[in-house]
Scaffold this motif. Sequence first.
Motif, PDB file in Angstrom:
ATOM      1  N   ASN A  15       0.389   6.819  13.173  1.00 44.01           N
ATOM      2  CA  ASN A  15      -0.275   5.522  13.011  1.00 44.01           C
ATOM      3  C   ASN A  15      -1.224   5.499  11.816  1.00 44.01           C
ATOM      4  OD1 ASN A  15      -0.023   2.980  13.992  1.00 44.01           O
ATOM      5  ND2 ASN A  15      -1.579   3.185  15.570  1.00 44.01           N
ATOM      6  N   GLU A  16      -0.841   6.163  10.741  1.00 43.47           N
ATOM      7  CA  GLU A  16      -1.621   6.175   9.498  1.00 43.47           C
ATOM      8  C   GLU A  16      -0.991   5.167   8.535  1.00 43.47           C
ATOM      9  OE1 GLU A  16      -1.381  10.263   8.279  1.00 43.47           O
ATOM     10  OE2 GLU A  16      -2.580  10.944   9.979  1.00 43.47           O
ATOM     11  N   THR A  17      -1.112   3.891   8.896  1.00 36.77           N
ATOM     12  CA  THR A  17      -0.431   2.827   8.159  1.00 36.77           C
ATOM     13  C   THR A  17      -1.423   1.733   7.779  1.00 36.77           C
ATOM     14  OG1 THR A  17       0.187   1.826  10.271  1.00 36.77           O
ATOM     15  CG2 THR A  17       1.832   3.262   9.226  1.00 36.77           C
ATOM     16  N   GLY A  18      -2.432   2.110   7.023  1.00 40.38           N
ATOM     17  CA  GLY A  18      -3.482   1.167   6.639  1.00 40.38           C
ATOM     18  C   GLY A  18      -2.987  -0.019   5.831  1.00 40.38           C
ATOM     19  N   TRP A  19      -1.822   0.097   5.205  1.00 42.69           N
ATOM     20  CA  TRP A  19      -1.261  -0.999   4.423  1.00 42.69           C
ATOM     21  C   TRP A  19      -0.620  -2.077   5.300  1.00 42.69           C
ATOM     22  CZ3 TRP A  19       0.796   3.859   4.948  1.00 42.69           C
ATOM     23  CH2 TRP A  19       2.006   3.950   5.633  1.00 42.69           C
ATOM     24  N   THR A 173      -2.816 -12.862 -11.240  1.00 42.38           N
ATOM     25  CA  THR A 173      -3.597 -12.493 -10.056  1.00 42.38           C
ATOM     26  C   THR A 173      -3.240 -13.435  -8.912  1.00 42.38           C
ATOM     27  OG1 THR A 173      -5.410 -11.666 -11.419  1.00 42.38           O
ATOM     28  CG2 THR A 173      -5.931 -12.183  -9.138  1.00 42.38           C
ATOM     29  N   ALA A 174      -2.892 -12.860  -7.784  1.00 38.71           N
ATOM     30  CA  ALA A 174      -2.539 -13.669  -6.611  1.00 38.71           C
ATOM     31  C   ALA A 174      -3.776 -14.425  -6.142  1.00 38.71           C
ATOM     32  CB  ALA A 174      -1.991 -12.773  -5.503  1.00 38.71           C
ATOM     33  N   TYR A 175      -3.627 -15.714  -5.944  1.00 43.25           N
ATOM     34  CA  TYR A 175      -4.752 -16.541  -5.497  1.00 43.25           C
ATOM     35  C   TYR A 175      -4.866 -16.562  -3.976  1.00 43.25           C
ATOM     36  CZ  TYR A 175      -1.225 -20.066  -4.434  1.00 43.25           C
ATOM     37  OH  TYR A 175      -0.123 -20.716  -3.919  1.00 43.25           O
ATOM     38  N   ASN A 176      -3.853 -16.025  -3.287  1.00 45.14           N
ATOM     39  CA  ASN A 176      -3.818 -16.135  -1.829  1.00 45.14           C
ATOM     40  C   ASN A 176      -3.609 -14.779  -1.149  1.00 45.14           C
ATOM     41  OD1 ASN A 176      -1.231 -15.925  -2.822  1.00 45.14           O
ATOM     42  ND2 ASN A 176      -0.397 -17.665  -1.722  1.00 45.14           N
ATOM     43  N   SER A 177      -4.166 -13.737  -1.742  1.00 46.87           N
ATOM     44  CA  SER A 177      -4.091 -12.398  -1.143  1.00 46.87           C
ATOM     45  C   SER A 177      -4.888 -12.340   0.152  1.00 46.87           C
ATOM     46  CB  SER A 177      -4.679 -11.353  -2.099  1.00 46.87           C
ATOM     47  OG  SER A 177      -3.910 -11.238  -3.259  1.00 46.87           O
ATOM     48  N   ILE A 178      -4.557 -11.348   0.987  1.00 47.13           N
ATOM     49  CA  ILE A 178      -5.394 -11.119   2.159  1.00 47.13           C
ATOM     50  C   ILE A 178      -6.756 -10.608   1.675  1.00 47.13           C
ATOM     51  CG2 ILE A 178      -3.453 -10.695   3.714  1.00 47.13           C
ATOM     52  CD1 ILE A 178      -4.101  -7.665   3.450  1.00 47.13           C
ATOM     53  N   LYS A 179      -7.780 -10.817   2.450  1.00 46.17           N
ATOM     54  CA  LYS A 179      -9.170 -10.501   2.055  1.00 46.17           C
ATOM     55  C   LYS A 179      -9.343  -9.103   1.443  1.00 46.17           C
ATOM     56  CE  LYS A 179     -12.330 -13.769   2.918  1.00 46.17           C
ATOM     57  NZ  LYS A 179     -12.459 -14.593   1.720  1.00 46.17           N
ATOM     58  N   PRO A 180      -8.859  -8.029   2.096  1.00 41.68           N
ATOM     59  CA  PRO A 180      -9.115  -6.706   1.533  1.00 41.68           C
ATOM     60  C   PRO A 180      -8.455  -6.480   0.163  1.00 41.68           C
ATOM     61  CG  PRO A 180      -8.316  -6.535   3.807  1.00 41.68           C
ATOM     62  CD  PRO A 180      -8.187  -7.959   3.391  1.00 41.68           C
ATOM     63  N   ARG A 181      -7.473  -7.311  -0.190  1.00 40.87           N
ATOM     64  CA  ARG A 181      -6.765  -7.131  -1.468  1.00 40.87           C
ATOM     65  C   ARG A 181      -7.100  -8.212  -2.486  1.00 40.87           C
ATOM     66  NH1 ARG A 181      -0.882  -5.910   1.285  1.00 40.87           N
ATOM     67  NH2 ARG A 181      -1.556  -4.134   2.533  1.00 40.87           N
ATOM     68  N   GLU A 182      -8.061  -9.078  -2.172  1.00 41.52           N
ATOM     69  CA  GLU A 182      -8.435 -10.170  -3.073  1.00 41.52           C
ATOM     70  C   GLU A 182      -8.788  -9.637  -4.451  1.00 41.52           C
ATOM     71  OE1 GLU A 182     -11.605 -12.692  -1.675  1.00 41.52           O
ATOM     72  OE2 GLU A 182     -10.233 -13.802  -0.403  1.00 41.52           O
ATOM     73  N   GLY A 183      -8.182 -10.230  -5.480  1.00 39.71           N
ATOM     74  CA  GLY A 183      -8.454  -9.843  -6.858  1.00 39.71           C
ATOM     75  C   GLY A 183      -7.807  -8.536  -7.271  1.00 39.71           C
ATOM     76  N   ARG A 184      -7.095  -7.899  -6.347  1.00 43.50           N
ATOM     77  CA  ARG A 184      -6.491  -6.591  -6.641  1.00 43.50           C
ATOM     78  C   ARG A 184      -4.964  -6.626  -6.644  1.00 43.50           C
ATOM     79  NH1 ARG A 184      -9.253  -1.703  -4.616  1.00 43.50           N
ATOM     80  NH2 ARG A 184      -7.377  -1.423  -3.377  1.00 43.50           N
ATOM     81  N   GLU A 185      -4.395  -7.846  -6.510  1.00 41.62           N
ATOM     82  CA  GLU A 185      -2.942  -7.975  -6.481  1.00 41.62           C
ATOM     83  C   GLU A 185      -2.474  -8.940  -7.564  1.00 41.62           C
ATOM     84  OE1 GLU A 185      -1.285  -7.462  -2.004  1.00 41.62           O
ATOM     85  OE2 GLU A 185      -2.362  -9.334  -2.352  1.00 41.62           O
ATOM     86  N   LEU A 186      -1.365  -8.590  -8.169  1.00 37.58           N
ATOM     87  CA  LEU A 186      -0.685  -9.481  -9.101  1.00 37.58           C
ATOM     88  C   LEU A 186       0.586  -9.979  -8.418  1.00 37.58           C
ATOM     89  CD1 LEU A 186      -0.947  -7.253 -12.292  1.00 37.58           C
ATOM     90  CD2 LEU A 186      -2.100  -9.445 -11.962  1.00 37.58           C
ATOM     91  N   PHE A 187       0.752 -11.298  -8.389  1.00 36.67           N
ATOM     92  CA  PHE A 187       2.015 -11.856  -7.917  1.00 36.67           C
ATOM     93  C   PHE A 187       2.953 -11.925  -9.114  1.00 36.67           C
ATOM     94  CE2 PHE A 187       4.980 -15.346  -7.249  1.00 36.67           C
ATOM     95  CZ  PHE A 187       5.578 -14.925  -6.076  1.00 36.67           C
ATOM     96  N   PHE A 188       4.205 -11.531  -8.899  1.00 37.15           N
ATOM     97  CA  PHE A 188       5.126 -11.535 -10.041  1.00 37.15           C
ATOM     98  C   PHE A 188       6.503 -12.059  -9.662  1.00 37.15           C
ATOM     99  CE2 PHE A 188       6.171  -7.533  -8.010  1.00 37.15           C
ATOM    100  CZ  PHE A 188       7.535  -7.366  -8.249  1.00 37.15           C
ATOM    101  N   ILE A 189       7.154 -12.613 -10.662  1.00 39.50           N
ATOM    102  CA  ILE A 189       8.564 -12.993 -10.608  1.00 39.50           C
ATOM    103  C   ILE A 189       9.177 -12.493 -11.907  1.00 39.50           C
ATOM    104  CG2 ILE A 189      10.267 -14.848 -10.473  1.00 39.50           C
ATOM    105  CD1 ILE A 189       8.027 -16.621  -9.238  1.00 39.50           C
ATOM    106  N   PHE A 190      10.092 -11.542 -11.799  1.00 34.81           N
ATOM    107  CA  PHE A 190      10.813 -11.010 -12.954  1.00 34.81           C
ATOM    108  C   PHE A 190      12.295 -11.338 -12.770  1.00 34.81           C
ATOM    109  CE2 PHE A 190       7.639  -7.188 -13.082  1.00 34.81           C
ATOM    110  CZ  PHE A 190       6.630  -8.022 -13.542  1.00 34.81           C
ATOM    111  N   GLU A 191      12.913 -11.884 -13.794  1.00 34.55           N
ATOM    112  CA  GLU A 191      14.333 -12.230 -13.731  1.00 34.55           C
ATOM    113  C   GLU A 191      15.128 -11.267 -14.599  1.00 34.55           C
ATOM    114  OE1 GLU A 191      15.981 -16.470 -13.705  1.00 34.55           O
ATOM    115  OE2 GLU A 191      16.389 -15.785 -15.754  1.00 34.55           O
TER     116      GLU A 191
END
Length: 193
Positions: A15-19, A173-191
């Motif tokens: 149960n070491e699944t903090g993500w 930068t993802a505008y709708n990340s979960i609180k602990p990841r706010e400002g730390r995630e990039l949303f991407f679409i690569f084709e």
Amino acid sequence: MNFDAQYWQNRYLNNETGWDVKEITKPLKDYVDQINNKDLSILIPGAGNGYEYEYLIQNGFSNVTVIDIAEQPLINIKNRVENYIDENLICDDFFNHTKKYDLIIEQTFFCALNPSLRNKYAEKTNELLQPKGKIIGLLFQFPLTEDGPPFGGSESEYIKLFSDNFKIKTLETAYNSIKPREGRELFFIFEKK
């Protein structure tokens, strides 16, 4: 450290699944909600407990495949998702996979790989996509160090890594990340080019 099948299996068993946020994250949900073609072939590599898979199946997507190196998260999916398709839950190394897809969904798999595998990941996702196929999801934006997983990275690193094989449609930068990841995630679409 060797992030092999046993390493990840032990993380799940202990149960070491903090993500694991116990549901599809909002950036991915919002993207999925605007897809009209429910017949797209979709791959979720390193899917873990597969909340993205569950959401897709519950919303009528019929051609969704999960691959994970550890067996326990696939067992967890089978125990939780009533109408799973057994042959679409694959326990194997992502880099062994050969089927082609219209869409690959990235959620905490890239950041769990040893950073030495990043070029191989970019090449493999390109190889697994149909012409004009897309890879979408979230990548962490914090300094890349040897402390991990998760391993970080930056917008400039990702552009350099993916731009040979992919058209960078969105990387912000993802505008709708979960609180602990706010400002730390990039949303991407690569084709795929």
